[in-house]
Design a protein around this motif. Structure first.
Motif: not given
Length: 221
Positions: A28-51
């Motif tokens: 959905i979105e990607i910033g300098q230090d986090i990305l946002v995904m939608h899995n069909g039911t929920q939004f997930l906010y994932v810090p990029l350091i763990h990608m």
């Protein structure tokens, strides 16, 4: 104008630290230090350091209908700290370590850690660098369908310091659980914090030393 990420609005697979199976959904979105995904039911906010890897999904699933984002409009840039501040007081699921997520409420954000209040673990202090993802729930949802009377959102009984290091030093002499108790040697009396090392006295009374940077969470049972 910033460059648009080539996988934005695509169905993707995301591999993150500590998870054996990839997370699948729409980017959905990607910033300098986090990305946002939608899995069909929920939004997930994932810090990029763990990608570890982000790639186009190999599943030919139909496109996901994405609702309005819970925190920020689509044209607002996302950031890790802004997400945490917006999530305060909202029932959320977080994943830190091991095989389980923690459900509860984010109550306080400090310099390099935040405080999470859970029905299971109560007050948990979590290092900012170790949050793998956060899932905000519907505003009407509550942990385990508990009523506010059964699970009141209480302020932390701890006096908070500005940094994770200072906070751990304040707990010297206390019986603590590190990393949600995933390892019995991470449960015991906190004896000392210094020179990037944490000393615990385990159940046998023996000293166990852990490197500070690998301590993800701490709570007092």
């Amino acid at each position: 104008m910033k460059n648009r990420h080539p996988l934005l609005d695509s169905q993707v697979e995301l591999e993150i630290s500590g998870k054996s199976a990839p997370i699948r959904g729409k980017l959905i979105e990607i910033g300098q230090d986090i990305l946002v995904m939608h899995n069909g039911t929920q939004f997930l906010y994932v810090p990029l350091i763990h990608m570890q890897q982000l790639r186009i999904s190999t599943n030919d699933r139909e496109m996901i209908e994405v609702p309005e984002m819970p925190f920020e409009p689509y044209n607002e840039p996302v950031s890790y700290r802004k997400m945490l501040m917006n999530a305060k007081g909202m029932f959320s699921e977080i994943y830190i370590t091991g095989n389980q997520s923690v459900h509860g409420y984010l109550t306080t954000v400090m310099n390099d850690f935040f405080v999470f209040y859970s029905p299971v673990y109560h007050t948990v202090i979590i290092s900012l660098q170790h949050l793998k993802y956060l899932i905000p729930y519907n505003p009407n949802a509550t942990p385990y369908t508990l009523t506010p009377e059964q699970f009141p959102l209480k302020p932390s009984p701890l006096t908070l310091s500005r940094t994770f290091d200072q906070q751990l030093r304040k707990l010297i002499g206390e019986f603590v659980v590190l990393d949600l108790g995933e390892n019995p040697n991470k449960i015991g009396v906190l004896k000392n914090v210094g020179q990037s090392m944490i000393e615990l006295a385990n159940a046998n009374g023996n000293s166990v030393f852990l490197h500070f940077d690998h301590v993800k969470t701490v709570h007092i049972p």
